[in-house]
Design an enzyme around this catalytic site. Structure first.
Site, PDB file in Angstrom:
ATOM      1  N   HIS A  76       8.018 -11.451  -2.010  1.00 34.85           N
ATOM      2  CA  HIS A  76       9.615 -10.457  -1.777  1.00 34.85           C
ATOM      3  C   HIS A  76       9.733 -10.091  -0.018  1.00 34.85           C
ATOM      4  O   HIS A  76       8.628 -10.183  -0.182  1.00 34.85           O
ATOM      5  CB  HIS A  76       9.731  -9.209  -2.143  1.00 34.85           C
ATOM      6  CG  HIS A  76       8.308  -7.992  -2.152  1.00 34.85           C
ATOM      7  ND1 HIS A  76       7.434  -8.388  -3.041  1.00 34.85           N
ATOM      8  CD2 HIS A  76       8.410  -7.317  -1.432  1.00 34.85           C
ATOM      9  CE1 HIS A  76       6.751  -7.395  -2.392  1.00 34.85           C
ATOM     10  NE2 HIS A  76       7.661  -6.935  -1.529  1.00 34.85           N
ATOM     11  N   CYS A 106       1.248   4.915  13.019  1.00 35.10           N
ATOM     12  CA  CYS A 106      -0.182   5.016  13.031  1.00 35.10           C
ATOM     13  C   CYS A 106       0.399   5.036  14.775  1.00 35.10           C
ATOM     14  O   CYS A 106       1.412   4.788  15.261  1.00 35.10           O
ATOM     15  CB  CYS A 106      -0.530   3.532  13.135  1.00 35.10           C
ATOM     16  SG  CYS A 106      -0.001   2.046  13.863  1.00 35.10           S
TER      17      CYS A 106
END
Length: 669
Positions: free
Chosen positions: A65, A185
């Site tokens: 997907h 992050c």
């Protein structure tokens, strides 16, 4: 609104043997139906998402997907394979393949339909019916929810006339559970998006509507307030402070480190459900303390988090904002030296002396722009450490403290201390009770004013000079490194870079190297070179290993290996994470050994680097470039040899688990 899936998007005899071929076959049906405008562009987007995280689910299901600008409307194509196709699931190949295509901004209605499909995939009656259905139109109706699984064996049944995009089916289903998530992050290069992808895949399998906001150093696109308001729970998977937390107030929160989002997304979603069911508001992961103590993947960032975990989060917040300044400034300075030589640093100001046709003028321009960018490193570091601790009111005292650190020659260490001091002072002021009439001006006037005075006093009078002395001692030590001492430091840095590949130890080593660039010396430039070289070894070693001994790796790992060539060459250590997660006891020691060899050789050769990132693309800007490449090649060879040898001591995946590539035979066969 057109239907999500129709008979022309169903292939009950999918002949593809690989996941890329399966995606192409189903995508071609979407193109023929006018739902995809550019086949190759769409397949590139599918492959990019697949490279980040395998999309195989247990039970013989594959769900490739993506969201793509080449998709004209949300669509789903279904294929059934008699042989089975490896999508990376632990229990073997998939015989039911669902290709999900969404435009680059699919609306909530279609996400609801997709979540309804995901919920039905957990129903064995539904998947069993798809395995025996012989009519494409009936299979499409079954997927849309217009037929019951019990009716699937009646091949001659006519397909009911749809009522629009499967809306009727959606009306019959209970309202899906909704989660909003934030992933982040320090660098925003890999972990941020890997966590988002992992959470999305787990949500799809669990029938959950998930909306993710990826926050990194490159910026972020805020979730729609309506989406947040409709959410039942919140997941924060982050290694830097979540920005604008107030948006998520009043909702159950699962608060963990970014690696938890990558490694255990299903657990986080289940925990979000539990918290919502108990009516909790705010909070951290129930298992955060245990996970943080074990591997750092579940670090909680709430008030109850371990002091060390919170401190690392604050520091990484500052580093994440500093890295773009280092990258831009370092590359510009390195380019200026490549064009005009090292003496270009002494050129007069280009504001007064610039000649359009002279290379030296352009070199001086690049150097002075880069130097200006470098001048922000310490203030930005301090400002955003403070911001991570106490939000916007701490920005001013943080920047002021960082600027003072430069004034008193306290450098990078001074910036760290100034940021922590500023954050602590602001947090202390915020805890004070003030009269209601003063609350409005506290964050914009009172707190910045008082905190700036306090931090300035501490930096100028109390801690500035001692930190400056410590910074000078560290600089002298780095410059004096030679022989075995330099090699030992290279070994240590190499081990740190390769132990967790983007995790806490890796970031500590990288931050140490980047901090040296704030006031570059020969020693700090050697450290930067060693750190980048060692960080390239893990993905390059895995790429080479999957090339020379393919049978030791699964098909999914072989495909990840091809992507790892580019990731390693670009200094993205996270390219080796899928291999380390699958076989940590063999992969991690191997790449650590290779990183240690590379770090030691880089230091021994005296290689230098002014750019904080870039991989092989900045080799022309490296001191001793050929020896630098030799160090990387040597470490890669060592790591490859070790991982191949260790994996070879056991049987290959095909021999150890013969069902991994054995085709699944659908019930219809």
């Amino acid at each position: 609104m057109s239907e999500l899936i129709t008979a022309e998007l169903v292939d009950l005899d999918l002949s593809a043997e690989t996941k890329s071929a399966a995606a192409r076959s189903l995508a071609e049906r979407m193109v023929a139906a006018g739902r995809v405008s550019d086949l190759d562009g769409f397949l590139a987007d599918v492959a990019a998402r697949e490279a980040q995280m395998p999309t195989g689910l247990d039970g013989g299901i594959g769900i490739p997907h993506c969201r793509s600008e080449h998709v004209t409307e949300p669509s789903l194509a279904f294929g059934r394979s008699a042989r089975g196709i490896d999508f990376g699931a632990a229990d073997g190949p998939a015989d039911l393949v669902f290709l999900i295509a969404a435009p680059a901004g699919a609306d909530e209605d279609h996400l609801t339909i997709l979540s309804g499909l995901a919920r039905r995939l957990t129903d064995p009656d539904f998947t069993g019916a798809l395995r025996v259905e012989r009519d494409p139109g009936a299979a499409a109706a079954l997927i849309r929810g217009e037929r019951l699984p019990a009716d699937a064996t009646d091949a001659g049944d006519s397909v009911p006339e749809p009522s629009g995009a499967g809306a009727a089916a959606g009306d019959e289903q209970e309202e899906p559970f909704r989660i909003v998530a934030v992933t982040s992050c320090p660098t925003g290069i890999a972990h941020t998006y890997m966590a988002a992808e992992s959470l999305e895949a787990a949500a799809l399998a669990d029938g959950v509507v998930l909306s993710v906001e990826t926050q990194g150093s490159a910026g972020f696109e805020r979730l729609d307030p309506a989406v947040i308001a409709a959410a039942d729970a919140v997941i924060w998977a982050h290694d830097v402070e979540v920005r604008e937390k107030a948006r998520f107030g009043g909702k159950p929160v699962v608060d963990v480190g970014v690696k938890a989002g990558i490694n255990r997304p299903a657990e986080l979603i289940a925990e979000a459900r539990r918290k919502a069911g108990r009516g909790e508001v705010g909070g951290t992961s129930d298992a955060a303390e245990d996970a943080a103590g074990a591997d750092g993947t579940g670090a909680s960032h709430g008030a109850s988090a371990h002091v060390g975990v919170r401190l690392r989060t604050y520091l990484m917040s500052g580093v994440s904002y500093m890295v773009p300044f280092v990258a831009a400034g370092g590359l510009l300075i390195a380019l200026s030296f490549a064009i005009g030589g090292y003496e270009i640093a002494n050129a007069p100001s280009v504001a007064d002396h610039f000649v359009w046709g002279e290379a030296d003028s352009w070199a001086a321009l690049l150097n002075q722009i880069g130097t200006a960018a470098f001048g922000f490193l310490v203030p930005v570091l301090a400002g955003y450490i403070a911001y991570g601790m106490a939000d916007r009111p701490a920005l001013v005292p943080g920047f002021v403290g960082g600027a003072i650190a430069l004034t008193v020659d306290a450098g990078f260490l001074g910036g760290l201390v100034a940021g922590l001091l500023a954050g602590a002072v602001v947090m202390a002021i915020q805890r004070m009770k003030v009269h209601r009439t003063l609350r409005g001006i506290m964050p914009v006037l009172v707190i910045p004013l008082i905190a700036s005075v306090a931090v300035g006093f501490l930096m100028f009078i109390v801690v500035g000079k001692p930190i400056a002395s410590l910074q000078q001692a560290l600089t002298d030590w780095l410059n004096g490194l030679s022989g075995s001492n330099a090699v030992i430091l290279g070994v240590v840095l190499g081990l740190m870079m390769c132990f967790d590949m983007g995790g806490p130890l890796n970031k500590v080593a990288y931050a140490f190297a980047v901090g040296g660039l704030a006031d570059p010396t020969p020693g700090s430039l050697k450290v930067m070179a060693a750190v980048m070289a060692a960080g390239m070894v893990p993905p390059l070693a895995m790429a080479l290993a999957t090339t020379v001994r393919r049978r030791l790796f699964t098909r999914a790992e072989q495909e990840n290996g091809r992507a790892a060539w580019v990731l390693g060459a670009s200094f993205i250590s996270e390219g080796a994470i899928p291999f380390a997660a699958a076989d940590p006891l063999r992969v991690i020691p191997s790449v650590m050994a290779g990183g240690a060899v590379t770090g030691a050789l880089s230091m021994a050769f005296g290689c230098t680097l002014r750019a904080p990132h870039g991989g092989v693309f900045v080799v022309p800007l490296i001191g001793q470039p050929f020896l630098y490449l030799l160090a990387i090649a040597a470490g890669t060879a060592v790591a490859t040899t070790l991982v191949v040898t260790l994996k070879g001591l056991r049987r290959s995946p095909e021999e150890a688990a013969p069902t991994a590539d054995r085709p699944k035979i659908p019930a219809a066969a």
